[in-house]
Write a protein that holds these residues in place. Sequence first.
Motif, PDB file in Angstrom:
ATOM      1  N   ASP A 240     -14.663  99.876   0.606  1.00 44.53           N
ATOM      2  CA  ASP A 240     -15.243  98.563   0.907  1.00 44.53           C
ATOM      3  C   ASP A 240     -14.148  97.545   1.221  1.00 44.53           C
ATOM      4  O   ASP A 240     -12.995  97.713   0.828  1.00 44.53           O
ATOM      5  CB  ASP A 240     -16.087  98.066  -0.263  1.00 44.53           C
ATOM      6  N   ASN A 241     -14.541  96.471   1.895  1.00 44.77           N
ATOM      7  CA  ASN A 241     -13.545  95.491   2.335  1.00 44.77           C
ATOM      8  C   ASN A 241     -12.949  94.663   1.205  1.00 44.77           C
ATOM      9  O   ASN A 241     -11.992  93.919   1.422  1.00 44.77           O
ATOM     10  CB  ASN A 241     -14.123  94.574   3.420  1.00 44.77           C
ATOM     11  N   ASP A 242     -13.481  94.772   0.009  1.00 46.55           N
ATOM     12  CA  ASP A 242     -12.901  94.045  -1.131  1.00 46.55           C
ATOM     13  C   ASP A 242     -12.158  94.985  -2.078  1.00 46.55           C
ATOM     14  O   ASP A 242     -11.837  94.615  -3.204  1.00 46.55           O
ATOM     15  CB  ASP A 242     -13.985  93.286  -1.893  1.00 46.55           C
ATOM     16  N   LYS A 243     -11.880  96.205  -1.617  1.00 47.68           N
ATOM     17  CA  LYS A 243     -11.177  97.185  -2.446  1.00 47.68           C
ATOM     18  C   LYS A 243      -9.982  97.750  -1.685  1.00 47.68           C
ATOM     19  O   LYS A 243      -9.920  97.675  -0.466  1.00 47.68           O
ATOM     20  CB  LYS A 243     -12.115  98.316  -2.866  1.00 47.68           C
ATOM     21  N   SER A 244      -9.037  98.320  -2.425  1.00 43.72           N
ATOM     22  CA  SER A 244      -7.867  98.937  -1.794  1.00 43.72           C
ATOM     23  C   SER A 244      -7.550 100.239  -2.507  1.00 43.72           C
ATOM     24  O   SER A 244      -8.099 100.544  -3.570  1.00 43.72           O
ATOM     25  CB  SER A 244      -6.658  98.002  -1.857  1.00 43.72           C
ATOM     26  N   ILE A 245      -6.614 100.998  -1.926  1.00 50.70           N
ATOM     27  CA  ILE A 245      -6.185 102.246  -2.553  1.00 50.70           C
ATOM     28  C   ILE A 245      -4.833 102.077  -3.247  1.00 50.70           C
ATOM     29  O   ILE A 245      -4.184 103.070  -3.587  1.00 50.70           O
ATOM     30  CB  ILE A 245      -6.115 103.391  -1.524  1.00 50.70           C
ATOM     31  N   ASP A 246      -4.405 100.846  -3.463  1.00 47.17           N
ATOM     32  CA  ASP A 246      -3.100 100.604  -4.080  1.00 47.17           C
ATOM     33  C   ASP A 246      -2.982 101.284  -5.445  1.00 47.17           C
ATOM     34  O   ASP A 246      -2.022 101.993  -5.718  1.00 47.17           O
ATOM     35  CB  ASP A 246      -2.848  99.097  -4.227  1.00 47.17           C
ATOM     36  N   GLU A 247      -3.967 101.048  -6.302  1.00 45.62           N
ATOM     37  CA  GLU A 247      -3.894 101.579  -7.671  1.00 45.62           C
ATOM     38  C   GLU A 247      -3.942 103.098  -7.689  1.00 45.62           C
ATOM     39  O   GLU A 247      -3.117 103.753  -8.346  1.00 45.62           O
ATOM     40  CB  GLU A 247      -5.032 101.007  -8.518  1.00 45.62           C
ATOM     41  N   VAL A 248      -4.905 103.667  -6.960  1.00 43.10           N
ATOM     42  CA  VAL A 248      -5.043 105.129  -6.988  1.00 43.10           C
ATOM     43  C   VAL A 248      -3.850 105.804  -6.317  1.00 43.10           C
ATOM     44  O   VAL A 248      -3.420 106.888  -6.743  1.00 43.10           O
ATOM     45  CB  VAL A 248      -6.378 105.558  -6.338  1.00 43.10           C
ATOM     46  N   SER A 249      -3.276 105.176  -5.295  1.00 45.80           N
ATOM     47  CA  SER A 249      -2.133 105.793  -4.618  1.00 45.80           C
ATOM     48  C   SER A 249      -0.915 105.869  -5.532  1.00 45.80           C
ATOM     49  O   SER A 249      -0.159 106.850  -5.492  1.00 45.80           O
ATOM     50  CB  SER A 249      -1.796 105.019  -3.344  1.00 45.80           C
ATOM     51  N   ILE A 250      -0.719 104.851  -6.363  1.00 41.22           N
ATOM     52  CA  ILE A 250       0.400 104.868  -7.317  1.00 41.22           C
ATOM     53  C   ILE A 250       0.252 106.029  -8.282  1.00 41.22           C
ATOM     54  O   ILE A 250       1.198 106.782  -8.559  1.00 41.22           O
ATOM     55  CB  ILE A 250       0.483 103.532  -8.071  1.00 41.22           C
ATOM     56  N   ILE A 251      -0.969 106.208  -8.797  1.00 41.27           N
ATOM     57  CA  ILE A 251      -1.230 107.294  -9.750  1.00 41.27           C
ATOM     58  C   ILE A 251      -1.022 108.651  -9.090  1.00 41.27           C
ATOM     59  O   ILE A 251      -0.396 109.558  -9.661  1.00 41.27           O
ATOM     60  CB  ILE A 251      -2.661 107.168 -10.315  1.00 41.27           C
ATOM     61  N   ILE A 252      -1.522 108.813  -7.882  1.00 39.48           N
ATOM     62  CA  ILE A 252      -1.390 110.092  -7.178  1.00 39.48           C
ATOM     63  C   ILE A 252       0.064 110.386  -6.841  1.00 39.48           C
ATOM     64  O   ILE A 252       0.561 111.510  -7.066  1.00 39.48           O
ATOM     65  CB  ILE A 252      -2.269 110.095  -5.911  1.00 39.48           C
ATOM     66  N   ASN A 253       0.778 109.402  -6.330  1.00 42.59           N
ATOM     67  CA  ASN A 253       2.187 109.614  -5.969  1.00 42.59           C
ATOM     68  C   ASN A 253       3.029 110.002  -7.187  1.00 42.59           C
ATOM     69  O   ASN A 253       3.856 110.916  -7.122  1.00 42.59           O
ATOM     70  CB  ASN A 253       2.761 108.358  -5.312  1.00 42.59           C
ATOM     71  N   GLN A 254       2.806 109.308  -8.295  1.00 38.20           N
ATOM     72  CA  GLN A 254       3.552 109.612  -9.519  1.00 38.20           C
ATOM     73  C   GLN A 254       3.196 111.001 -10.039  1.00 38.20           C
ATOM     74  O   GLN A 254       4.083 111.752 -10.480  1.00 38.20           O
ATOM     75  CB  GLN A 254       3.262 108.553 -10.581  1.00 38.20           C
ATOM     76  N   SER A 255       1.914 111.345  -9.972  1.00 33.52           N
ATOM     77  CA  SER A 255       1.474 112.655 -10.463  1.00 33.52           C
ATOM     78  C   SER A 255       2.011 113.790  -9.599  1.00 33.52           C
ATOM     79  O   SER A 255       2.389 114.856 -10.110  1.00 33.52           O
ATOM     80  CB  SER A 255      -0.058 112.705 -10.510  1.00 33.52           C
ATOM     81  N   LEU A 256       2.062 113.575  -8.297  1.00 32.87           N
ATOM     82  CA  LEU A 256       2.620 114.592  -7.406  1.00 32.87           C
ATOM     83  C   LEU A 256       4.102 114.790  -7.683  1.00 32.87           C
ATOM     84  O   LEU A 256       4.605 115.927  -7.671  1.00 32.87           O
ATOM     85  CB  LEU A 256       2.404 114.189  -5.947  1.00 32.87           C
ATOM     86  N   GLU A 257       4.800 113.705  -7.934  1.00 30.90           N
ATOM     87  CA  GLU A 257       6.224 113.812  -8.227  1.00 30.90           C
ATOM     88  C   GLU A 257       6.450 114.546  -9.542  1.00 30.90           C
ATOM     89  O   GLU A 257       7.422 115.297  -9.692  1.00 30.90           O
ATOM     90  CB  GLU A 257       6.845 112.415  -8.298  1.00 30.90           C
TER      91      GLU A 257
END
Length: 435
Positions: A240-257
């Motif tokens: 939605d236009n009032d949401k972003s993937i900033d939070e989930v991307s941080i979690i995913i990037n850290q978990s992948l690392e």
Amino acid sequence: MKFSANEDCIQVIDETTNVVNIINELTMHGTTNNEDPFYIFDIGDVVKKHQSWIERMPRVIPHYAVKCNDNDVVLATLAALGTSFDCASKVEISKVLSLGVQPERIIYANPCKSKSSIIYAREVGVKTMTFDCDIELQKIKKLFPDANLVLRIRCEAEIAQCALGKKFGCDPVIEAPKLLKTARSLNLNVVGISFHVGSGCADFPIYRKALGFCKVLFMKAEELGYNLTIVDIGGGFPGDNDKSIDEVSIIINQSLEEYFPEKHVRVIAEPGRFYVASAFTLITNVHSKKNIYNPLSDEIESTMLYINDGVYASFNCLLYDHQIVKPKLLKDHSETEKTIKTTIFGPTCDALDEIIVGANMPESIDLGDFIYFENMGAYTLPVASPFNGFPLPKVYHFIERDMWQMVRSMIPVEANDRFIEDFIGKTIEIVSTTA
């Protein structure tokens, strides 16, 4: 600006604009049939989402979930930008391949496939597909033994619009290791592990938990002689236009690392609503109104509005996607204007066709007024039906010239000519500021 009601073209606008301006242009000049609903599709919004994904999760290769919105222009735009695809049926695979997408860019992400579907995938070269039980493995062994298989495990978010675990996925601790052994005994090629936390996820730490399960299964597979190379983190991303993937991307990037620092492991995802939810705005028209009177005072205590789209068409997302829609009025209303409890119904003769209940809306809303709904691009049009004889909404496409130029520069050279000259059968029209 002169925006035309032509579904068969993509209108490139010379100026900075917004969807409301385009709605006004279409409705004020009588260029649309105001009795029928319609969509405005901002192609540039999809492109911006693609840029956002690449910037925030550069290691995760998006495979767009076709089932979310299979609009031809959506698919052609993403194909031209180099996106891969998640398909769940023969028809979806065929549609994506018809755009010139190579079969290697498709994952057949349906763990329970018909025999004819598996044969079709084999014939067109779509080798990568998911499974979650031993019977599916037996089926694949017989029909497509050379397939590249991805084991789907179950790891669901506590908060999600649509849970999927009751239908797909195996237990990652008990069932998954057994299935890896079964695949090994059948001499099948397992190449990775996948999961889906649930569509419209709001429990982002669940991705870390799921990736932890994947890591354990990678090690168990190695003990069996497999060398897994794919991790599929599924969908669930907000759009939605009032949401972003900033939070989930941080979690995913850290978990992948943490779990998969090895760069030879290919990480993919299956985003759907992330790409298209905010790109589509639905415009409806009030065709009928009924006031409900207090039997004692004879004063109006509530009202019912009837609009030209409902739960059997675009608003099926209320039933199947558990979406919460927010009506907005095209006509300006004073903030001090009297409001009244309002229920909005769709056009069919079914009482189930109820969109909004008890909302506080201006009392002066009248016949012919337009009500529009943002964030209507996900799980709406693909499921819509013309039940009761009411037409499905048309879709009008636009993109701002600056964004158009940027898109052209992003398209792979081999796809550029087709994109410009014949974009999925749509002609390109320039909408001038002086028109």
